[in-house]
Design a protein around this motif. Sequence first.
Motif, PDB file in Angstrom:
ATOM      1  N   LYS A 257       6.298  -5.595  46.539  1.00 21.84           N
ATOM      2  CA  LYS A 257       5.192  -5.121  45.717  1.00 21.84           C
ATOM      3  C   LYS A 257       4.020  -4.661  46.604  1.00 21.84           C
ATOM      4  O   LYS A 257       3.673  -5.346  47.569  1.00 21.84           O
ATOM      5  CB  LYS A 257       4.750  -6.293  44.842  1.00 21.84           C
ATOM      6  N   GLY A 258       3.475  -3.478  46.314  1.00 23.09           N
ATOM      7  CA  GLY A 258       2.350  -2.962  47.090  1.00 23.09           C
ATOM      8  C   GLY A 258       2.771  -2.090  48.265  1.00 23.09           C
ATOM      9  O   GLY A 258       1.938  -1.419  48.864  1.00 23.09           O
TER      10      GLY A 258
ATOM     11  N   ALA B  46       9.787   0.560  51.509  1.00 21.06           N
ATOM     12  CA  ALA B  46      10.426  -0.546  50.777  1.00 21.06           C
ATOM     13  C   ALA B  46      11.888  -0.279  50.430  1.00 21.06           C
ATOM     14  O   ALA B  46      12.691  -1.210  50.337  1.00 21.06           O
ATOM     15  CB  ALA B  46       9.644  -0.825  49.494  1.00 21.06           C
ATOM     16  N   LYS B  47      12.231   0.996  50.284  1.00 16.34           N
ATOM     17  CA  LYS B  47      13.583   1.360  49.841  1.00 16.34           C
ATOM     18  C   LYS B  47      14.683   0.703  50.686  1.00 16.34           C
ATOM     19  O   LYS B  47      15.543   0.007  50.142  1.00 16.34           O
ATOM     20  CB  LYS B  47      13.691   2.879  49.852  1.00 16.34           C
ATOM     21  N   PRO B  48      14.667   0.885  52.021  1.00 19.02           N
ATOM     22  CA  PRO B  48      15.730   0.241  52.815  1.00 19.02           C
ATOM     23  C   PRO B  48      15.654  -1.283  52.792  1.00 19.02           C
ATOM     24  O   PRO B  48      16.678  -1.952  52.943  1.00 19.02           O
ATOM     25  CB  PRO B  48      15.499   0.780  54.232  1.00 19.02           C
ATOM     26  N   LYS B  49      14.454  -1.825  52.562  1.00 19.66           N
ATOM     27  CA  LYS B  49      14.323  -3.286  52.509  1.00 19.66           C
ATOM     28  C   LYS B  49      14.978  -3.850  51.242  1.00 19.66           C
ATOM     29  O   LYS B  49      15.655  -4.873  51.294  1.00 19.66           O
ATOM     30  CB  LYS B  49      12.844  -3.692  52.529  1.00 19.66           C
ATOM     31  N   VAL B  50      14.760  -3.167  50.118  1.00 18.00           N
ATOM     32  CA  VAL B  50      15.383  -3.624  48.867  1.00 18.00           C
ATOM     33  C   VAL B  50      16.902  -3.526  49.003  1.00 18.00           C
ATOM     34  O   VAL B  50      17.648  -4.429  48.618  1.00 18.00           O
ATOM     35  CB  VAL B  50      14.913  -2.777  47.661  1.00 18.00           C
ATOM     36  N   ARG B  51      17.335  -2.427  49.613  1.00 17.92           N
ATOM     37  CA  ARG B  51      18.765  -2.214  49.783  1.00 17.92           C
ATOM     38  C   ARG B  51      19.394  -3.329  50.620  1.00 17.92           C
ATOM     39  O   ARG B  51      20.399  -3.928  50.234  1.00 17.92           O
ATOM     40  CB  ARG B  51      18.987  -0.861  50.459  1.00 17.92           C
ATOM     41  N   SER B  52      18.778  -3.644  51.759  1.00 15.77           N
ATOM     42  CA  SER B  52      19.308  -4.704  52.622  1.00 15.77           C
ATOM     43  C   SER B  52      19.327  -6.045  51.905  1.00 15.77           C
ATOM     44  O   SER B  52      20.268  -6.825  52.055  1.00 15.77           O
ATOM     45  CB  SER B  52      18.462  -4.869  53.883  1.00 15.77           C
TER      46      SER B  52
ATOM     47  N   PHE C 195       9.578   9.142  46.010  1.00 14.73           N
ATOM     48  CA  PHE C 195       9.866   8.811  47.404  1.00 14.73           C
ATOM     49  C   PHE C 195       8.641   8.937  48.315  1.00 14.73           C
ATOM     50  O   PHE C 195       8.335   8.039  49.083  1.00 14.73           O
ATOM     51  CB  PHE C 195      11.005   9.686  47.941  1.00 14.73           C
ATOM     52  N   TYR C 196       7.933  10.062  48.208  1.00 17.31           N
ATOM     53  CA  TYR C 196       6.830  10.312  49.151  1.00 17.31           C
ATOM     54  C   TYR C 196       5.509   9.688  48.737  1.00 17.31           C
ATOM     55  O   TYR C 196       4.671   9.395  49.586  1.00 17.31           O
ATOM     56  CB  TYR C 196       6.650  11.817  49.377  1.00 17.31           C
ATOM     57  N   GLN C 197       5.292   9.514  47.434  1.00 14.28           N
ATOM     58  CA  GLN C 197       3.981   9.026  46.973  1.00 14.28           C
ATOM     59  C   GLN C 197       4.047   7.666  46.292  1.00 14.28           C
ATOM     60  O   GLN C 197       3.004   7.073  46.020  1.00 14.28           O
ATOM     61  CB  GLN C 197       3.368  10.016  45.961  1.00 14.28           C
ATOM     62  N   GLY C 198       5.257   7.230  45.940  1.00 17.39           N
ATOM     63  CA  GLY C 198       5.385   6.031  45.119  1.00 17.39           C
ATOM     64  C   GLY C 198       5.019   4.736  45.839  1.00 17.39           C
ATOM     65  O   GLY C 198       5.203   4.605  47.049  1.00 17.39           O
ATOM     66  N   ILE C 199       4.501   3.797  45.056  1.00 18.07           N
ATOM     67  CA  ILE C 199       4.214   2.454  45.553  1.00 18.07           C
ATOM     68  C   ILE C 199       4.842   1.461  44.576  1.00 18.07           C
ATOM     69  O   ILE C 199       4.654   1.582  43.356  1.00 18.07           O
ATOM     70  CB  ILE C 199       2.689   2.225  45.673  1.00 18.07           C
ATOM     71  N   LEU C 200       5.598   0.512  45.124  1.00 14.22           N
ATOM     72  CA  LEU C 200       6.267  -0.466  44.258  1.00 14.22           C
ATOM     73  C   LEU C 200       5.258  -1.363  43.562  1.00 14.22           C
ATOM     74  O   LEU C 200       4.292  -1.819  44.185  1.00 14.22           O
ATOM     75  CB  LEU C 200       7.232  -1.315  45.074  1.00 14.22           C
ATOM     76  N   LYS C 201       5.491  -1.632  42.279  1.00  8.70           N
ATOM     77  CA  LYS C 201       4.572  -2.478  41.504  1.00  8.70           C
ATOM     78  C   LYS C 201       5.123  -3.882  41.275  1.00  8.70           C
ATOM     79  O   LYS C 201       4.425  -4.734  40.747  1.00  8.70           O
ATOM     80  CB  LYS C 201       4.335  -1.861  40.115  1.00  8.70           C
TER      81      LYS C 201
END
Length: 260
Positions: free
Chosen positions: A224-225, A231-237, A213-219
């Motif tokens: 991505k990036g 990104a979490k709430p964006k993927v959810r929406s 959650f605090y350090q992760g970056i989507l690949k």
Amino acid sequence: QEYTALKLKVLEWAPKAAEAIKGKIPEGANVFLVPATLRPETMYGQTCCFVGPKLTYGLFKVDENNYFVITERAARNMAYQGIFAKEGSIEKAADIVGSDIVGTLVNAPLSLHKEGVRVLPMDTVLPTKGTGVVTSVPSDSPDDFATVTELAKKADYYGIQKEWAELEIFPIIETPSYGDLCAPFLVKKLKIASPKDTKQLEEAKELAYKEGFYQGILKVGDFKGEKVEIAKPKVRSQLIEAGEAFAYSEPERKVVSRSG
Ligand code: ZZB
């Protein structure tokens, strides 16, 4: 607790499940297994879907053409969240034992495995949490990695085909401390040998949650990036807008007071 409930559409039933629901729902109706997750941003990494083999699930009617496979307890909660056609009431078309669902092929939204993923048994699924259905992301969930490893090792014992537990585990999230396969890294680091190592798995889960959650970056995917936090709430929406997921809340669990 606010979950994201994901709709995994059944593509092909395992024979026993097909038998159990035969004649109980309209021809051509859609059926979904509906796992509850706290990590919608990891859905790209789904490789299978877990049910408790000994748990009983219901096939609940959403509307004329759509049905959910979830625990009765979850259905009762959903009935008051505007999810079913009729507020406050549930309609069960059939009961199915978890072990009979094992082997069913489902479509997992966003998963890089576009051909679908299999339903597999997980002995540690709690009937009292979420929907009793759990989507498996072995790249980022230590519990899931420990379980798929165990299933592949003892496929015959679990009555599954080995390849169902061996779908490729793609890196989804980059982290500074644990690399881009957080769960396999932590399982190895904490010397977790099986899903029965519950104490170490609990610790691994906490570490994976925090780091992700605090350090992760989507690949992968549309965000991505971007940082997971963002990104979490964006993927959810995106999932919800596409009709592939919905919000599901769990009532607060009652805490028994020890002081009386
Ligand atoms: C996908 C996923 C990907 C999850 C991940 C976690 C992680 P918690 O944290 O204990 O409150 N889950 C949901 N329902 C059940 C159940 N009935 N029995 C057992 N496990 C269940 O639990 C929330 C998480 O536990 C959910 O989020 C689900 O797995 C699982 F990368 O969904 B999760 C570090 C964890 N990573």
